[in-house]
Enzyme design. Structure first.
Site, PDB file in Angstrom:
ATOM      1  N   VAL A   1      -3.945 -15.808  66.279  1.00  0.00           N
ATOM      2  CA  VAL A   1      -3.377 -15.851  67.627  1.00  0.00           C
ATOM      3  C   VAL A   1      -1.860 -16.024  67.533  1.00  0.00           C
ATOM      4  O   VAL A   1      -1.334 -16.447  66.498  1.00  0.00           O
ATOM      5  CB  VAL A   1      -4.004 -16.977  68.485  1.00  0.00           C
ATOM      6  CG1 VAL A   1      -5.501 -16.783  68.640  1.00  0.00           C
ATOM      7  CG2 VAL A   1      -3.705 -18.344  67.912  1.00  0.00           C
TER       8      VAL A   1
ATOM      9  N   THR B   1       1.545 -13.789  64.629  1.00  0.00           N
ATOM     10  CA  THR B   1       0.328 -14.592  64.713  1.00  0.00           C
ATOM     11  C   THR B   1       0.267 -15.649  63.619  1.00  0.00           C
ATOM     12  O   THR B   1       0.943 -15.549  62.591  1.00  0.00           O
ATOM     13  CB  THR B   1      -0.927 -13.697  64.623  1.00  0.00           C
ATOM     14  OG1 THR B   1      -0.954 -13.044  63.363  1.00  0.00           O
ATOM     15  CG2 THR B   1      -0.951 -12.679  65.746  1.00  0.00           C
ATOM     16  N   ASP B   2      -0.579 -16.645  63.857  1.00  0.00           N
ATOM     17  CA  ASP B   2      -0.786 -17.703  62.870  1.00  0.00           C
ATOM     18  C   ASP B   2      -2.054 -17.414  62.063  1.00  0.00           C
ATOM     19  O   ASP B   2      -2.658 -16.353  62.205  1.00  0.00           O
ATOM     20  CB  ASP B   2      -0.845 -19.072  63.545  1.00  0.00           C
ATOM     21  CG  ASP B   2      -2.001 -19.219  64.523  1.00  0.00           C
ATOM     22  OD1 ASP B   2      -2.935 -18.389  64.496  1.00  0.00           O
ATOM     23  OD2 ASP B   2      -1.966 -20.164  65.324  1.00  0.00           O
ATOM     24  N   HIS B   3      -2.444 -18.348  61.256  1.00  0.00           N
ATOM     25  CA  HIS B   3      -3.616 -18.182  60.391  1.00  0.00           C
ATOM     26  C   HIS B   3      -4.889 -17.913  61.191  1.00  0.00           C
ATOM     27  O   HIS B   3      -5.798 -17.247  60.711  1.00  0.00           O
ATOM     28  CB  HIS B   3      -3.782 -19.420  59.507  1.00  0.00           C
ATOM     29  CG  HIS B   3      -4.924 -19.327  58.552  1.00  0.00           C
ATOM     30  ND1 HIS B   3      -4.923 -18.456  57.479  1.00  0.00           N
ATOM     31  CD2 HIS B   3      -6.109 -19.967  58.526  1.00  0.00           C
ATOM     32  CE1 HIS B   3      -6.060 -18.581  56.831  1.00  0.00           C
ATOM     33  NE2 HIS B   3      -6.804 -19.499  57.444  1.00  0.00           N
ATOM     34  N   GLY B   4      -4.941 -18.395  62.433  1.00  0.00           N
ATOM     35  CA  GLY B   4      -6.112 -18.194  63.272  1.00  0.00           C
ATOM     36  C   GLY B   4      -6.129 -16.860  63.987  1.00  0.00           C
ATOM     37  O   GLY B   4      -7.059 -16.565  64.742  1.00  0.00           O
TER      38      GLY B   4
END
Length: 132
Positions: free
Chosen positions: A16, A11-14
């Site tokens: 997702v 996942t990324d910082h958001g």
């Protein structure tokens, strides 16, 4: 159909799944397709000395996957020639469609990276599908 769990590292910082990771999930599904039919990529590289590489990929994102989702990746071969295969791949969680893609894979000679004919028995082991 191949299943993969989304880990935090995917996942990324958001929170997702990072967009490039969908290609990784699709790669795993194609590798497992080969494995189900008795073909291992490392063995194919040694004998008969071939590699499969992605020539082209097109992805269509519909909804995000998130940490801990159990993804289902459906894969089908929609076109093939003596040296290439075109895959249609769809990624979903439960019944929710997240991402679809078309991936063109070509067969190369392992030593020279020149186009190579896919062994006939391997090509015949994978019938064409309209959609996964």
């Amino acid at each position: 159909v191949f299943q993969v769990r989304v880990y935090y590292e995917d996942t990324d910082h958001g929170g997702v799944v990072y967009h490039a990771n969908y290609l990784r999930f699709m790669e795993r599904a194609r590798t497992e397709m080969l494995r189900e039919k008795g073909y291992e990529l490392d063995v194919l590289e040694r004998d008969p000395g071939i590699l499969f590489v992605v020539r082209r990929a097109h992805l269509d994102f519909r909804a995000p996957a998130r940490f801990n989702d159990l993804l289902q990746i459906k894969s089908a071969i929609i076109h093939k020639t003596p040296v290439r295969m075109h895959f249609q791949q769809d990624i979903a969680v439960k019944e929710k469609h997240l991402c679809s893609g078309e991936v063109e894979v070509v067969c190369l000679e392992a030593e020279t990276f020149r186009p190579h004919v896919i062994p006939a028995e391997l090509l015949q082991a994978f019938p064409l599908s309209v959609h996964p």
